[in-house]
Design a protein around this motif. Structure first.
Motif, mmCIF file in Angstrom:
data_model
loop_
_atom_site.group_PDB
_atom_site.id
_atom_site.type_symbol
_atom_site.label_atom_id
_atom_site.label_comp_id
_atom_site.label_asym_id
_atom_site.label_seq_id
_atom_site.Cartn_x
_atom_site.Cartn_y
_atom_site.Cartn_z
ATOM 1 N N VAL A 47 42.714 53.100 73.083
ATOM 2 C CA VAL A 47 42.559 54.219 72.152
ATOM 3 C C VAL A 47 43.930 54.785 71.799
ATOM 4 C CG1 VAL A 47 41.621 56.557 71.856
ATOM 5 C CG2 VAL A 47 40.226 54.779 72.940
ATOM 6 N N ALA A 48 44.784 54.963 72.799
ATOM 7 C CA ALA A 48 46.136 55.474 72.553
ATOM 8 C C ALA A 48 46.905 54.549 71.621
ATOM 9 C CB ALA A 48 46.889 55.640 73.874
ATOM 10 N N ASN A 49 46.798 53.250 71.830
ATOM 11 C CA ASN A 49 47.492 52.296 70.968
ATOM 12 C C ASN A 49 46.903 52.282 69.558
ATOM 13 O OD1 ASN A 49 49.277 51.556 72.989
ATOM 14 N ND2 ASN A 49 47.950 49.913 73.720
ATOM 15 N N ALA A 50 45.589 52.435 69.439
ATOM 16 C CA ALA A 50 44.960 52.473 68.118
ATOM 17 C C ALA A 50 45.414 53.694 67.323
ATOM 18 C CB ALA A 50 43.440 52.474 68.256
ATOM 19 N N LEU A 51 45.727 54.766 68.028
ATOM 20 C CA LEU A 51 46.250 55.971 67.380
ATOM 21 C C LEU A 51 47.770 55.910 67.223
ATOM 22 C CD1 LEU A 51 44.059 58.685 69.135
ATOM 23 C CD2 LEU A 51 43.914 57.946 66.743
ATOM 24 N N LYS A 52 48.361 54.753 67.502
ATOM 25 C CA LYS A 52 49.813 54.524 67.407
ATOM 26 C C LYS A 52 50.601 55.486 68.297
ATOM 27 C CE LYS A 52 49.118 51.468 64.178
ATOM 28 N NZ LYS A 52 48.599 50.231 64.660
ATOM 29 N N GLN A 53 49.992 55.866 69.409
ATOM 30 C CA GLN A 53 50.611 56.752 70.401
ATOM 31 C C GLN A 53 50.993 58.114 69.804
ATOM 32 O OE1 GLN A 53 50.974 56.103 73.727
ATOM 33 N NE2 GLN A 53 50.022 54.102 73.509
ATOM 34 N N GLN A 54 50.385 58.475 68.688
ATOM 35 C CA GLN A 54 50.652 59.771 68.051
ATOM 36 C C GLN A 54 49.793 60.852 68.702
ATOM 37 O OE1 GLN A 54 49.669 59.137 63.949
ATOM 38 N NE2 GLN A 54 51.336 57.697 63.597
ATOM 39 N N PRO A 55 50.221 62.099 68.631
ATOM 40 C CA PRO A 55 49.405 63.189 69.178
ATOM 41 C C PRO A 55 48.050 63.272 68.482
ATOM 42 C CG PRO A 55 51.619 63.960 68.679
ATOM 43 C CD PRO A 55 51.499 62.584 68.106
ATOM 44 N N ILE A 56 47.034 63.611 69.223
ATOM 45 C CA ILE A 56 45.688 63.765 68.668
ATOM 46 C C ILE A 56 45.621 65.101 67.940
ATOM 47 C CG2 ILE A 56 43.247 64.027 69.238
ATOM 48 C CD1 ILE A 56 43.864 62.263 71.725
ATOM 49 N N GLU A 57 45.142 65.044 66.687
ATOM 50 C CA GLU A 57 44.997 66.273 65.909
ATOM 51 C C GLU A 57 43.581 66.817 65.963
ATOM 52 O OE1 GLU A 57 46.549 65.533 61.983
ATOM 53 O OE2 GLU A 57 48.607 65.395 62.735
ATOM 54 N N THR A 58 42.579 65.926 65.936
ATOM 55 C CA THR A 58 41.192 66.390 66.015
ATOM 56 C C THR A 58 40.339 65.401 66.799
ATOM 57 O OG1 THR A 58 40.484 65.290 63.979
ATOM 58 C CG2 THR A 58 41.281 67.555 63.764
#
Length: 99
Positions: A44-55
């Motif tokens: 999941v972290a990699n799918a989000l490109k290690q960016q902070p979660i906004e929502t």
């Protein structure tokens, strides 16, 4: 007489409930357990490109997480344990989209 009656009631209760009941979590703790499983998953972290979660939004079968440029849908399934206790949670990414 009162003591004998109390003992009979206690004995009947122990016969009526022979085993442990499965532990049920409140809605808060159930969703908390699912979110911890999702947030602790490297895919999941990699799918989000290690960016902070906004929502984080609850969806039909799980949750949708968004970061600055990515959205990931994660389905959550629960499996009853073989013995008394909490359900086992498994997650699966169903869709990943980055701009």
């Amino acid at each position: 007489m009162m003591k004998a009656t109390s003992l009979i009631v206690l004995a009947l209760c122990s016969v009526s409930f022979p085993g442990d009941a499965p532990a049920a979590l409140s809605g808060f703790w159930d969703s908390s357990k699912a979110l911890h499983a999702i947030l602790g998953n490297n895919d999941v972290a990699n799918a989000l490109k290690q960016q902070p979660i906004e929502t984080i939004t609850k969806s039909g079968s799980g949750y949708t997480l968004t970061s600055h440029s990515c959205t990931v849908n994660v389905s959550v399934s629960r499996q009853a344990p073989n013995r008394p206790g909490q359900d086992r949670i498994t997650i699966r990414m169903t869709r990943e989209k980055c701009r």
